[in-house]
Scaffold this active site. Sequence first.
Site, short mmCIF file in Angstrom:
data_model
loop_
_atom_site.label_atom_id
_atom_site.label_comp_id
_atom_site.label_asym_id
_atom_site.label_seq_id
_atom_site.Cartn_x
_atom_site.Cartn_y
_atom_site.Cartn_z
N GLY A 51 0.81 -1.21 0.00
CA GLY A 51 0.00 0.00 0.00
C GLY A 51 0.85 1.27 0.00
N VAL A 72 12.06 -2.65 9.05
CA VAL A 72 11.58 -3.97 9.45
C VAL A 72 12.20 -4.35 10.79
CG1 VAL A 72 11.44 -6.41 8.81
CG2 VAL A 72 11.39 -4.65 7.03
N LYS A 73 11.35 -4.52 11.79
CA LYS A 73 11.87 -5.01 13.08
C LYS A 73 12.12 -6.51 12.94
CE LYS A 73 8.74 -2.15 15.66
NZ LYS A 73 7.46 -2.37 16.32
N CYS A 87 4.36 -8.69 1.37
CA CYS A 87 4.08 -9.46 0.15
C CYS A 87 5.36 -9.94 -0.53
CB CYS A 87 3.26 -8.58 -0.80
SG CYS A 87 3.02 -9.30 -2.42
N CYS A 92 3.21 -13.20 -0.21
CA CYS A 92 2.72 -13.73 -1.50
C CYS A 92 3.84 -14.33 -2.37
CB CYS A 92 2.06 -12.63 -2.33
SG CYS A 92 1.29 -11.31 -1.38
N PRO A 94 7.37 -15.25 -1.88
CA PRO A 94 8.04 -16.50 -1.50
C PRO A 94 7.06 -17.66 -1.33
CG PRO A 94 8.06 -14.92 0.32
CD PRO A 94 7.58 -14.19 -0.89
N LYS A 95 5.84 -17.34 -0.84
CA LYS A 95 4.83 -18.40 -0.68
C LYS A 95 4.49 -19.05 -2.02
CE LYS A 95 0.91 -17.58 -1.55
NZ LYS A 95 -0.06 -16.90 -0.74
N ALA A 167 9.41 5.17 11.94
CA ALA A 167 8.84 6.52 12.10
C ALA A 167 7.71 6.52 13.11
CB ALA A 167 8.33 7.00 10.75
N TYR A 237 -5.79 -19.03 5.86
CA TYR A 237 -4.95 -18.93 4.66
C TYR A 237 -3.51 -19.43 4.91
CZ TYR A 237 -7.40 -15.15 1.87
OH TYR A 237 -8.22 -14.36 1.11
N GLU A 241 -1.89 -22.88 3.53
CA GLU A 241 -0.92 -22.76 2.44
C GLU A 241 0.44 -23.33 2.87
OE1 GLU A 241 -2.65 -18.90 0.01
OE2 GLU A 241 -0.88 -18.62 1.25
N GLU A 379 -7.13 -8.20 3.99
CA GLU A 379 -5.66 -8.12 4.05
C GLU A 379 -5.09 -8.79 2.81
OE1 GLU A 379 -4.37 -9.71 7.80
OE2 GLU A 379 -5.73 -8.42 8.92
N HIS A 524 -12.09 -25.93 -24.31
CA HIS A 524 -12.05 -27.36 -24.03
C HIS A 524 -10.66 -27.92 -24.33
CE1 HIS A 524 -13.88 -31.21 -23.35
NE2 HIS A 524 -13.43 -31.68 -24.50
N GLU A 529 -14.16 -24.59 -17.92
CA GLU A 529 -15.34 -24.70 -18.79
C GLU A 529 -16.54 -25.27 -18.04
OE1 GLU A 529 -15.31 -27.55 -22.08
OE2 GLU A 529 -13.72 -28.69 -21.09
#
Length: 551
Positions: A51, A72-73, A87, A92, A94-95, A167, A237, A241, A379, A524, A529
């Site tokens: 985002g 990134v902590k 992500c 998303c 690496p997954k 921040a 999810y 996964e 999310e 087909h 289909e």
Amino acid sequence: MRRAALVAPKQCTLIRRRSSGICGLSSYRALSSAASPRPDYDLVVIGGGSGGMAAAKEAANHGARVALFDYVKPSPQGTTWGLGGTCVNVGCIPKKLMHYAGLIGASFYDGRHLGWQLPEVHGRGHSGIVHEWGHLVETVQNKVRQLSFSYKAALRSNKVKYVNALARFESPRVIEYGNASSGERQKLTTDKVIIAVGGRPTIPEDIPGAVEHGITSDDIFSLKRPPGRTLVVGGSYIALETAGFLNELNFDVSVAVRSIVLRGFDRQCSEKVAQLMAELGVRFIYSVTPISITRKLPDEGGLPCLEVKLRTPESGNVVTEVYNTVVFATGRTPETAHLGLDAVGVSYDPQTSKIDVNDVEQTSAGNIYAVGDCIPQLELTPVAVKAGELLARRLYGGSTEKMDYEMVPTTVFTPFEYGCVGLSEEQAEERYGKDAIETLLLEFENLELSAVHRPKVATARSDEFDVNLSATNLSKLVCLRNDNNRVVGFHYVGLNAGEVTQGFALALRLGATKSDFDKMIGIHPTDAESYCGLTVTRRSGESFVAAGGCG
Ligand code: FAD
Ligand code: NDP
């Protein structure tokens, strides 16, 4: 500021600016310069994930002077990563790569029966075929690093100032941040702020040993050692996964589900997904939660030996099982606790830590906005990206288009994937009443897998190796009878659900009816289909399991 104390204001200031035609950048600048001293930036974005990146680039493209903070902590296990957010680094991307690796493993059986000279495949163990976890992680991390690097380059080329620091608000227009090298606190001023701080995995801290010995999705994609025998805690999810790809990579996987799988999704499809996973070898343990994790010595073949006590709350029964890895997939918590929201009058839900916003993503502090996982919406990456772009366009590009959070498609990337858009059968019944709904169903076998008779792995362990998988596919449409059978829910369980569902999402957004689906000509032979001529309704009580055949 806690939600009870303050309600997000109406969108009055923004609407007034728009209606007087001064929402475009030049007039926006004229407006801000008429006020007190010019701030360092027009916009500060806190969070460089899906985002935040989208909003920052879009705002800069419309001429705004933008700074973006991303930091990134480290996870409790010490894992950290670069720019790009969840992500790209621990979600998303690496997954999906690990899911692909898993699908390849699963296809060895098919390959052998389609003429490839591969060693014989018996259930989980593919004798003679070895999977190297370290090699997979290396390839995945190389791709992640490449993408993260390209994000940095994109900020540079869009003239967004990137600050790698944590921040927080000093006041609504003053952002305070730490200098990574000197440790000193610094400040900058801004006209507006977009909060896009995302979330981090929640580990239940009341379980002794969970934080110390458990890992999460923040760690699994860069885990230096193979996971070995794995317990995944959770039923949604991430849990499914993760269990899915680890199982397909030949690890012994159990899933501890405290209630139901895939809460909020269509029940029939969710249970179908879990059933197929179980038949592929995943062990589901229902109605249990871990109550302690203890590391025992010595290690087991270089892997930790974790003794997990699992309790069934209803009966109070406790069983002890031993795993090498415990993955907590027990939800995520927004990273809002240390932003200083109370001091600047931003209202949030103290239970979920999600920030309250109105329908234009504005918080209760007029110049502060929020998008992505830190607000109470879906999310998902495309949701965060679209909301961020539209917000920036409204703030700096003169647009009035709002984010539409309805009819968002999604896919659970389990071995047999589950894609959907719109309402589940249960949601449709609840919203419109049971009689108002027509549900059409078809359960069938994917052509390619039916040809090779892919077996159930779970039963292979109990000498029933030649039992085929259940029907691999479920196609389902939920229609509104008194609205010309408009399709309000699309559901697909099968291979490539993400690819299948994306196009149908457009059809539902455009208001497609059952008759539109019937008029569609199929491609087909494909699984998609099946939607061309669904005939069996739930109400008829007839069997919706296909007898087989072609067309
Ligand atoms: P994030 O991407 O989380 O970015 C927030 C950034 O802000 C982070 O880098 C964070 O470190 C940083 N930050 C936080 N606080 C501060 C601060 N105070 N100062 C500076 N920086 C800060 N979605 C899909 O659509 N498809 C999928 O297949 C999919 N798979 C997923 C798999 C997993 C394992 C996970 C965990 C998520 C998955 N998602 C998927 C969800 C998707 O990743 C998120 O919805 C998306 O990343 C949210 O974007 P965001 O911008 O809100 O936050
Ligand atoms: P969710 O919040 O969706 O699910 C949390 C799961 O953990 C539920 O099954 C919940 O059970 C269980 N749980 C929660 N607390 C405990 C506990 N203390 N003990 C045992 N079980 C517990 O979280 P996820 O982490 O799976 O996913 C977060 C979000 O990330 C998703 O909602 C999704 O939007 C996004 N995502 C998207 C993906 C995609 O698009 N393919 C993939 C992965 C994530 P219960 O139901 O009983 O509450």
